[in-house]
Design a protein around this motif. Structure first.
Motif, mmCIF file in Angstrom:
data_model
loop_
_atom_site.group_PDB
_atom_site.id
_atom_site.type_symbol
_atom_site.label_atom_id
_atom_site.label_comp_id
_atom_site.label_asym_id
_atom_site.label_seq_id
_atom_site.Cartn_x
_atom_site.Cartn_y
_atom_site.Cartn_z
ATOM 1 N N GLN A 136 0.827 -1.204 0.000
ATOM 2 C CA GLN A 136 0.000 0.000 0.000
ATOM 3 C C GLN A 136 0.861 1.254 0.000
ATOM 4 O OE1 GLN A 136 -3.217 0.271 2.830
ATOM 5 N NE2 GLN A 136 -3.314 -1.955 3.058
ATOM 6 N N GLN A 137 1.813 1.296 0.916
ATOM 7 C CA GLN A 137 2.636 2.491 1.051
ATOM 8 C C GLN A 137 3.512 2.732 -0.175
ATOM 9 O OE1 GLN A 137 2.322 4.875 3.305
ATOM 10 N NE2 GLN A 137 0.602 3.636 4.057
ATOM 11 N N GLU A 138 4.000 1.654 -0.776
ATOM 12 C CA GLU A 138 4.821 1.808 -1.978
ATOM 13 C C GLU A 138 4.014 2.424 -3.119
ATOM 14 O OE1 GLU A 138 8.197 -1.707 -1.740
ATOM 15 O OE2 GLU A 138 6.210 -2.210 -2.514
ATOM 16 N N LEU A 139 2.797 1.946 -3.310
ATOM 17 C CA LEU A 139 1.960 2.489 -4.372
ATOM 18 C C LEU A 139 1.559 3.934 -4.095
ATOM 19 C CD1 LEU A 139 -0.470 -0.360 -5.498
ATOM 20 C CD2 LEU A 139 1.283 0.779 -6.844
ATOM 21 N N LEU A 140 1.177 4.203 -2.860
ATOM 22 C CA LEU A 140 0.779 5.561 -2.511
ATOM 23 C C LEU A 140 1.948 6.534 -2.659
ATOM 24 C CD1 LEU A 140 -1.478 4.824 0.589
ATOM 25 C CD2 LEU A 140 -2.220 5.610 -1.662
ATOM 26 N N SER A 141 3.126 6.123 -2.236
ATOM 27 C CA SER A 141 4.309 6.980 -2.369
ATOM 28 C C SER A 141 4.628 7.232 -3.833
ATOM 29 C CB SER A 141 5.519 6.341 -1.683
ATOM 30 O OG SER A 141 5.323 6.255 -0.286
ATOM 31 N N ALA A 142 4.454 6.209 -4.672
ATOM 32 C CA ALA A 142 4.774 6.343 -6.095
ATOM 33 C C ALA A 142 3.831 7.317 -6.795
ATOM 34 C CB ALA A 142 4.724 4.976 -6.776
ATOM 35 N N VAL A 143 2.528 7.219 -6.529
ATOM 36 C CA VAL A 143 1.600 8.144 -7.196
ATOM 37 C C VAL A 143 1.777 9.564 -6.658
ATOM 38 C CG1 VAL A 143 -0.109 6.409 -7.812
ATOM 39 C CG2 VAL A 143 -0.325 7.590 -5.622
ATOM 40 N N ASP A 144 2.062 9.699 -5.385
ATOM 41 C CA ASP A 144 2.298 11.031 -4.818
ATOM 42 C C ASP A 144 3.547 11.659 -5.423
ATOM 43 O OD1 ASP A 144 0.054 10.745 -3.279
ATOM 44 O OD2 ASP A 144 1.110 10.461 -1.382
ATOM 45 N N ASP A 145 4.571 10.842 -5.675
ATOM 46 C CA ASP A 145 5.796 11.350 -6.294
ATOM 47 C C ASP A 145 5.522 11.856 -7.708
ATOM 48 O OD1 ASP A 145 8.797 11.618 -6.543
ATOM 49 O OD2 ASP A 145 8.434 10.126 -8.115
ATOM 50 N N LEU A 146 4.741 11.103 -8.486
ATOM 51 C CA LEU A 146 4.409 11.546 -9.840
ATOM 52 C C LEU A 146 3.624 12.854 -9.802
ATOM 53 C CD1 LEU A 146 3.418 8.191 -11.592
ATOM 54 C CD2 LEU A 146 5.558 9.456 -11.799
ATOM 55 N N TRP A 147 2.712 12.958 -8.847
ATOM 56 C CA TRP A 147 1.937 14.193 -8.675
ATOM 57 C C TRP A 147 2.877 15.371 -8.400
ATOM 58 C CZ3 TRP A 147 -3.405 15.077 -8.850
ATOM 59 C CH2 TRP A 147 -3.851 16.288 -8.329
ATOM 60 N N ASP A 148 3.825 15.161 -7.502
ATOM 61 C CA ASP A 148 4.769 16.223 -7.157
ATOM 62 C C ASP A 148 5.664 16.610 -8.338
ATOM 63 O OD1 ASP A 148 3.746 16.247 -4.589
ATOM 64 O OD2 ASP A 148 5.332 14.971 -3.756
ATOM 65 N N ARG A 149 5.836 15.689 -9.277
ATOM 66 C CA ARG A 149 6.633 15.963 -10.476
ATOM 67 C C ARG A 149 5.841 16.733 -11.536
ATOM 68 N NH1 ARG A 149 11.292 12.662 -11.309
ATOM 69 N NH2 ARG A 149 11.681 11.247 -9.550
#
Length: 302
Positions: A145-158
């Protein structure tokens, strides 16, 4: 799709020349076939399941989702003599990342690899949006869960606006799938899941997942039509009808492609605020706990 475009009020956008042109949408799904409705606008295909290089879709879901976002309706005009079945942003470009297999199943490793590819290649392909009609239930392992959430949040921040389907586990609360529970990204539910069609297609009435999340965040934020949507099929230049929040999400993704064509300088957070301010009817008017319906006219007007 003609019905959908009327419901979400696209006339003004098209009359002013908006079509999604020069906006690249990444889609994580089951793949895509070279349907005539996509022309030469499939800019990249990456297979994270089997490592194949040619375009293919062994399920049909990804092709259908892509048609909702960016199908031109060319086949419906020339081969079937039917009303033009074009997507919401019929000139948007597509980057397809196959992360789901023939049964529509996937694993976290492949999804994360797809997101890593997007992060590395964002600038080369000028990716503005990512549509994710992929999800895992909150009961999945906490690390995944945390890996997926961190990944989508990172793309958003990019600078990539991530749009995710809420899932088809409604109507109970706290049933939104991951990564749709992310605080940052936009999560989409079906506005028409109360109709009778879902039962005929393997979905129960009221299928659209609901929040709030465990952290008391309103999810989904935005609703769009998701039931009995006709879009591109994987058979040669054909069309198929599918239902689910997987169909509602690309409706909003296509609408956002139109908006980014007009407002290319907006960040994901700024566009999300615009979605909030211009949703109509509002959630309280619909009797739903959300911001409201996508309204393209309101979204793209100055």
């Amino acid at each position: 799709m003609n019905r959908v475009r009327k419901i979400i009020h696209t006339d003004y956008a098209y009359k002013t020349g908006l079509s999604g042109k020069n906006v690249t949408v990444a889609i994580m799904d089951t793949g895509i076939v070279p349907h005539v409705d996509f022309g030469n606008r499939i800019r990249y295909f990456g297979d994270f399941c089997e490592g194949k290089t040619g375009l293919y879709d062994d399920n049909g879901h990804g092709t259908h989702v892509s048609g909702i976002v960016a199908g031109s309706g060319e086949a419906s005009r020339k081969e079937y003599g039917m009303p033009v079945c074009h997507g919401i942003a019929p000139q948007a470009d597509i980057v397809m990342l196959k992360v789901l297999d023939a049964k529509g199943n996937g694993n976290t490793r492949d999804v994360l690899a797809g997101m890593e590819w997007i992060a590395k290649n964002q600038q080369e392909y000028q990716i503005r949006l990512l549509n994710i009609s992929v999800g895992m239930l909150p009961s999945a392992g906490e690390r995944e869960q945390q890996e997926l959430l961190s990944a989508v949040d990172d793309l958003w921040d990019r600078g990539i606006m991530v749009v995710a389907a809420a899932g088809n586990n409604g109507p109970k609360e706290n049933s939104v799938t991951i990564p749709g529970i992310s605080r940052k990204i936009v999560t989409i539910g079906s506005s028409d899941d109360g109709k009778s069609e879902p039962g005929k297609r393997g979905l129960k009435t009221g299928y659209s997942s609901n929040g709030p999340t465990a952290c008391c965040i309103v999810k989904p934020e935005i609703l769009a039509p998701g039931t009995a949507i006709k879009s591109c099929g994987r058979e040669k230049n054909g069309y198929r009808v599918k239902s689910g929040t997987s169909m509602a999400a690309p409706v909003v993704t296509g609408a956002l492609a139109l908006a980014f064509q007009k407002y290319p300088y907006l960040s994901p957070a700024e566009m999300k605020l615009r979605l909030y301010e211009r949703a109509y009817p509002r959630g309280e008017q619909l009797g739903r706990k959300c911001w409201g319906m996508i309204h393209v006219d309101h979204l793209v007007r100055g």
